[in-house]
Design a protein around this motif. Structure first.
Motif, PDB file in Angstrom:
ATOM      1  N   THR A   6       0.840  -1.194   0.000  1.00 44.26           N
ATOM      2  CA  THR A   6       0.000   0.000   0.000  1.00 44.26           C
ATOM      3  C   THR A   6       0.880   1.251   0.000  1.00 44.26           C
ATOM      4  O   THR A   6       1.864   1.293   0.729  1.00 44.26           O
ATOM      5  CB  THR A   6      -0.859   0.007   1.291  1.00 44.26           C
ATOM      6  OG1 THR A   6      -1.531  -1.231   1.389  1.00 44.26           O
ATOM      7  CG2 THR A   6      -1.856   1.131   1.315  1.00 44.26           C
ATOM      8  N   PRO A   7       0.540   2.281  -0.777  1.00 43.37           N
ATOM      9  CA  PRO A   7       1.316   3.523  -0.689  1.00 43.37           C
ATOM     10  C   PRO A   7       1.178   4.137   0.722  1.00 43.37           C
ATOM     11  O   PRO A   7       0.104   4.069   1.323  1.00 43.37           O
ATOM     12  CB  PRO A   7       0.676   4.441  -1.737  1.00 43.37           C
ATOM     13  CG  PRO A   7      -0.132   3.543  -2.620  1.00 43.37           C
ATOM     14  CD  PRO A   7      -0.507   2.347  -1.800  1.00 43.37           C
ATOM     15  N   ALA A   8       2.252   4.733   1.226  1.00 46.86           N
ATOM     16  CA  ALA A   8       2.233   5.304   2.580  1.00 46.86           C
ATOM     17  C   ALA A   8       1.116   6.334   2.783  1.00 46.86           C
ATOM     18  O   ALA A   8       0.435   6.299   3.820  1.00 46.86           O
ATOM     19  CB  ALA A   8       3.598   5.899   2.925  1.00 46.86           C
ATOM     20  N   PRO A   9       0.859   7.248   1.816  1.00 47.05           N
ATOM     21  CA  PRO A   9      -0.257   8.181   2.031  1.00 47.05           C
ATOM     22  C   PRO A   9      -1.600   7.446   2.171  1.00 47.05           C
ATOM     23  O   PRO A   9      -2.444   7.823   2.984  1.00 47.05           O
ATOM     24  CB  PRO A   9      -0.236   9.072   0.785  1.00 47.05           C
ATOM     25  CG  PRO A   9       1.196   9.045   0.346  1.00 47.05           C
ATOM     26  CD  PRO A   9       1.640   7.620   0.630  1.00 47.05           C
ATOM     27  N   GLU A  10      -1.788   6.383   1.403  1.00 45.01           N
ATOM     28  CA  GLU A  10      -3.043   5.618   1.486  1.00 45.01           C
ATOM     29  C   GLU A  10      -3.169   4.943   2.856  1.00 45.01           C
ATOM     30  O   GLU A  10      -4.251   4.916   3.449  1.00 45.01           O
ATOM     31  CB  GLU A  10      -3.108   4.576   0.369  1.00 45.01           C
ATOM     32  CG  GLU A  10      -4.456   3.891   0.285  1.00 45.01           C
ATOM     33  CD  GLU A  10      -4.569   2.964  -0.918  1.00 45.01           C
ATOM     34  OE1 GLU A  10      -5.321   1.980  -0.808  1.00 45.01           O
ATOM     35  OE2 GLU A  10      -3.922   3.207  -1.960  1.00 45.01           O
ATOM     36  N   LEU A  11      -2.064   4.422   3.368  1.00 47.66           N
ATOM     37  CA  LEU A  11      -2.092   3.797   4.694  1.00 47.66           C
ATOM     38  C   LEU A  11      -2.419   4.843   5.766  1.00 47.66           C
ATOM     39  O   LEU A  11      -3.215   4.584   6.663  1.00 47.66           O
ATOM     40  CB  LEU A  11      -0.755   3.120   5.016  1.00 47.66           C
ATOM     41  CG  LEU A  11      -0.717   2.445   6.397  1.00 47.66           C
ATOM     42  CD1 LEU A  11      -1.636   1.219   6.426  1.00 47.66           C
ATOM     43  CD2 LEU A  11       0.701   2.052   6.769  1.00 47.66           C
ATOM     44  N   HIS A  12      -1.815   6.027   5.660  1.00 48.25           N
ATOM     45  CA  HIS A  12      -2.111   7.081   6.634  1.00 48.25           C
ATOM     46  C   HIS A  12      -3.575   7.495   6.533  1.00 48.25           C
ATOM     47  O   HIS A  12      -4.246   7.703   7.545  1.00 48.25           O
ATOM     48  CB  HIS A  12      -1.190   8.293   6.449  1.00 48.25           C
ATOM     49  CG  HIS A  12      -1.390   9.326   7.512  1.00 48.25           C
ATOM     50  ND1 HIS A  12      -1.762  10.612   7.226  1.00 48.25           N
ATOM     51  CD2 HIS A  12      -1.299   9.238   8.867  1.00 48.25           C
ATOM     52  CE1 HIS A  12      -1.882  11.290   8.369  1.00 48.25           C
ATOM     53  NE2 HIS A  12      -1.612  10.475   9.366  1.00 48.25           N
ATOM     54  N   GLY A  13      -4.086   7.597   5.305  1.00 49.36           N
ATOM     55  CA  GLY A  13      -5.505   7.906   5.123  1.00 49.36           C
ATOM     56  C   GLY A  13      -6.384   6.852   5.774  1.00 49.36           C
ATOM     57  O   GLY A  13      -7.363   7.174   6.457  1.00 49.36           O
TER      58      GLY A  13
END
Length: 184
Positions: free
Chosen positions: A25-32
């Motif tokens: 998963t891309p890091a921004p998507e995980l943070h979201g």
């Protein structure tokens, strides 16, 4: 100028720890997804990764690592109400295509995490419902390949909108629920 307040771990640090765990998963998507989970009333625990990514086999985030710091910082920013809440996104010097794509990934993750935590039972204000619909529209958007100064300004405004929308949804689902519990 960096996007991330100093207390949010850096995107490269989060990326590195995610790769070590084998997460694609891309890091921004995980943070979201994490922020959606928290805003929707999901518990903040060491098991957040397996809950947010719906994979019981996933190990918890390493103690003292970037992912644990991401959870702790995001939770305190959401609870703080001083509008210091930040999105884990590439720095402002990255290409607009990279930044807009990361923002849309963040929104996709947020919707997933929020849906997992809040489900159908979310009691949203009219503004909260509208904010969630707007985040859904952003999650479906495609990154822009090139942009001028106007596009840059628009992207900054959209990021700001998302920050405020997330705080509003957290207020609807978490803070209002706590307030209702205190009243009963």
């Amino acid at each position: 100028m960096s996007h991330n307040p100093s207390n949010l771990p850096s995107l490269p640090d989060v990326d590195k720890e995610m790769r070590e765990l084998g997460l694609a998963t891309p890091a921004p998507e995980l943070h979201g997804a994490l922020c959606g989970w928290l805003a929707g009333g999901g518990e903040s625990s060491d098991a957040w990764l397996s809950r947010v990514l719906v994979d019981e086999q996933l190990a918890g985030a390493a103690s003292g690592g970037a992912l644990e710091a991401l959870r702790r910082t995001s939770e305190s920013q959401l609870e703080d109400r001083s509008f210091d809440f930040a999105l884990l996104l590439p720095d402002a010097d990255a290409a607009i295509e990279v930044r807009s794509g990361a923002l849309f990934d963040w929104c996709r993750g947020f919707l997933g995490g929020f849906g997992l935590a809040a489900g159908d039972r979310a009691k949203l204000s009219d503004e909260g419902s509208e904010a969630l619909e707007d985040i859904a529209r952003l999650a479906a958007a495609q990154p822009q390949e090139e942009g001028d100064e106007e596009d840059e300004e628009a992207l900054v405004e959209i990021e700001e909108f998302v920050r405020v929308a997330v705080l509003l949804l957290h207020g609807d689902c978490v803070l209002a629920a706590r307030h209702r519990q205190r009243l009963n």
